[in-house]
Design an enzyme around this catalytic site. Structure first.
Site, PDB file in Angstrom:
ATOM      1  N   ARG A  26       0.838  -1.216  -0.037  1.00  0.00           N
ATOM      2  CA  ARG A  26       0.049  -0.016  -0.052  1.00  0.00           C
ATOM      3  C   ARG A  26       0.815   1.184   0.003  1.00  0.00           C
ATOM      4  NH1 ARG A  26      -5.633   1.158   3.361  1.00  0.00           N
ATOM      5  NH2 ARG A  26      -6.067  -0.460   1.818  1.00  0.00           N
ATOM      6  N   HIS A  84      -7.353   0.914  -6.444  1.00  0.00           N
ATOM      7  CA  HIS A  84      -7.770   0.071  -5.249  1.00  0.00           C
ATOM      8  C   HIS A  84      -8.137  -1.376  -5.924  1.00  0.00           C
ATOM      9  CE1 HIS A  84      -7.923  -1.365  -1.301  1.00  0.00           C
ATOM     10  NE2 HIS A  84      -8.706  -0.367  -0.672  1.00  0.00           N
ATOM     11  N   GLN A 106      -9.928  -3.994  -3.325  1.00  0.00           N
ATOM     12  CA  GLN A 106     -11.179  -3.551  -2.795  1.00  0.00           C
ATOM     13  C   GLN A 106     -12.404  -3.813  -3.846  1.00  0.00           C
ATOM     14  OE1 GLN A 106     -12.206  -2.004   0.451  1.00  0.00           O
ATOM     15  NE2 GLN A 106     -14.218  -2.689  -0.639  1.00  0.00           N
ATOM     16  N   ASP A 166     -17.372   6.871  -2.041  1.00  0.00           N
ATOM     17  CA  ASP A 166     -16.071   6.740  -1.162  1.00  0.00           C
ATOM     18  C   ASP A 166     -15.806   8.220  -0.487  1.00  0.00           C
ATOM     19  OD1 ASP A 166     -13.680   6.060  -0.158  1.00  0.00           O
ATOM     20  OD2 ASP A 166     -12.616   6.120  -2.197  1.00  0.00           O
ATOM     21  N   CYS A 223     -16.435   1.643   0.856  1.00  0.00           N
ATOM     22  CA  CYS A 223     -15.247   0.761   0.830  1.00  0.00           C
ATOM     23  C   CYS A 223     -14.794   0.869   2.301  1.00  0.00           C
ATOM     24  CB  CYS A 223     -14.187   0.878   0.053  1.00  0.00           C
ATOM     25  SG  CYS A 223     -13.544   2.745  -0.091  1.00  0.00           S
ATOM     26  N   ARG A 258     -13.843  -8.828   1.820  1.00  0.00           N
ATOM     27  CA  ARG A 258     -12.244  -8.666   1.851  1.00  0.00           C
ATOM     28  C   ARG A 258     -11.387  -9.732   2.003  1.00  0.00           C
ATOM     29  NH1 ARG A 258     -10.444  -3.403   1.691  1.00  0.00           N
ATOM     30  NH2 ARG A 258      -8.644  -4.656   0.601  1.00  0.00           N
TER      31      ARG A 258
HETATM   32  N1   CP Z   1     -11.363  -0.014   2.284  1.00  0.00           N
HETATM   33  C1   CP Z   1      -9.988  -0.365   2.719  1.00  0.00           C
HETATM   34  O1   CP Z   1      -9.123  -0.468   2.094  1.00  0.00           O
HETATM   35  O2   CP Z   1      -9.787   0.014   4.279  1.00  0.00           O
HETATM   36  P1   CP Z   1      -8.762   0.137   4.976  1.00  0.00           P
HETATM   37  O3   CP Z   1      -7.965   1.293   4.485  1.00  0.00           O
HETATM   38  O4   CP Z   1      -8.917  -0.048   6.220  1.00  0.00           O
HETATM   39  O5   CP Z   1      -7.760  -0.966   4.613  1.00  0.00           O
HETATM   40  N1  NVA Z   2      -9.867   6.743  -1.649  1.00  0.00           N
HETATM   41  C1  NVA Z   2      -9.753   6.131  -0.334  1.00  0.00           C
HETATM   42  C2  NVA Z   2      -9.924   4.786  -0.025  1.00  0.00           C
HETATM   43  C3  NVA Z   2      -9.543   4.267   1.443  1.00  0.00           C
HETATM   44  C4  NVA Z   2      -9.906   2.590   1.462  1.00  0.00           C
HETATM   45  C5  NVA Z   2      -8.233   6.418  -0.048  1.00  0.00           C
HETATM   46  O1  NVA Z   2      -7.445   6.392  -0.947  1.00  0.00           O
HETATM   47  O2  NVA Z   2      -8.051   6.801   1.064  1.00  0.00           O
END
Ligand code: CP
Ligand code: NVA
Length: 304
Positions: free
Chosen positions: A104, A131, A134, A220, A260, A288
């Site tokens: 990440r 992502h 997700q 989101d 999400c 997930r």
């Molecule tokens: N939806 C998602 O990726 O959640 P987190 O940021 O908690 O991993």
């Molecule tokens: N768009 C959001 C998704 C979090 C799971 C971010 O990137 O923070």
């Protein structure tokens, strides 16, 4: 055979996405029936996270352990990446210890460089642009609800962010209709939209039009991780894109709502909708775990 990674949804064919979703469904059901395959025995998967996470981290770590493997978690603070060790060096070293990397981070170019220099599969656990893990879970959740994906009418409301980009790539692969409602200046990635030109995808600045007749409505946060300083400005710009009962009234009577998470209640989504009968957000989050397992199994099989 080239190494297979999951850096974005379009790294998978439509058939492969469906196979991962079916398998995730099987693993979900199988776990309750004590059918518990362990393809990761004697295998280690490293998680390198440069942004916070609840769902992605815990579902991967739990999934890896349920498949018989071991997870090693490193935040950017703990690794030499924070002291500017080159990504390509990290990739080659990690490839000598572990069997897959779950990452990440910020720019998509970081996971691309890791994948280019690694000799193990790299999984994008969220970048600023994509992502995919997700959205695979979102697709499983929608499939469980409607029994199909092709031909569905889906909508995306709010920021044209990483999630929106991954939804666009999913629509291309699986032939569902996608209408995105985004304010001016916050459209999804222009290149990704251009690549999707032949799919049934439209972007509108009118939230009501985006949601009209939709069977699936996703939203989101308005300020993603790394954009916290812009939040106050964005809240004003996105105001009319809040998913509330008034807006949802224009969707299909069978519409379901996805988010999400984490969510800001009464900002991008009303508390009433989050907790209401149309919301599948908890199932979506729970899925997930099963999707991460199916994905790991797929990548281990594809990269013998
Ligand atoms: N939806 C998602 O990726 O959640 P987190 O940021 O908690 O991993
Ligand atoms: N768009 C959001 C998704 C979090 C799971 C971010 O990137 O923070």
């Amino acid at each position: 055979m080239p190494l297979r990674h999951l850096l974005r949804i379009s790294d998978l064919s439509g058939d492969e996405i469906m196979a991962v979703i079916f398998r995730a469904g099987q693993l979900k059901k199988g776990w309750k029936e004590n059918k518990r395959p362990r393809p990761l025995i004697d295998k280690t998967v490293a998680l390198i996270f440069e942004k916070p996470s609840t769902r992605t981290r815990v579902s991967f770590e739990t999934g890896i352990s349920q498949l018989g493997g071991q997870a090693v978690f490193m935040s950017s603070r703990d690794s030499q990446i924070s002291r500017a060790e080159p990504i390509r060096d990290t990739a080659r070293v990690m490839s000598r210890y572990v069997h897959a990397l779950v990452v990440r981070t910020f720019g998509q170019e970081i996971v691309e460089e890791l994948a280019a220099f690694a000799s193990i599969p790299v999984i994008n656990a969220l970048t600023d642009q994509h992502h995919p893990c997700q959205v695979l879970s979102d697709l499983l959740t929608v499939y469980e609800q409607f029994g199909c994906l092709e031909g569905l009418r889906c909508s995306w409301l709010g920021d044209g962010n990483n999630m929106a980009n991954s939804w666009i790539e999913a629509a291309v692969r699986l032939n569902f209709k996608l209408v995105l409602g985004c304010p001016p200046g916050f459209y999804p990635d222009r290149k990704i939209l251009a690549e999707a030109a032949r799919a049934d995808i439209t972007v509108t600045e009118d939230p009501a039009q985006a949601v009209a007749g939709a069977q699936v409505v996703s939203t989101d946060v308005w300020a993603s991780m790394g954009q916290e300083a812009e939040r106050a400005r964005r809240v004003k710009i996105f105001e009319k894109f809040r998913l509330d009962n008034k807006l949802l009234a224009g969707a299909s009577p069978e519409a379901v709502v996805l988010h999400c998470l984490p969510a800001h209640r009464d900002e991008e989504i009303s508390d009433e909708i989050m907790e209401g009968p149309r919301s599948l957000v908890w199932e979506q989050a729970g899925n997930r775990l099963h999707v991460q397992k199916a994905l790991l199994e797929f990548l281990i099989r594809e990269n013998p």
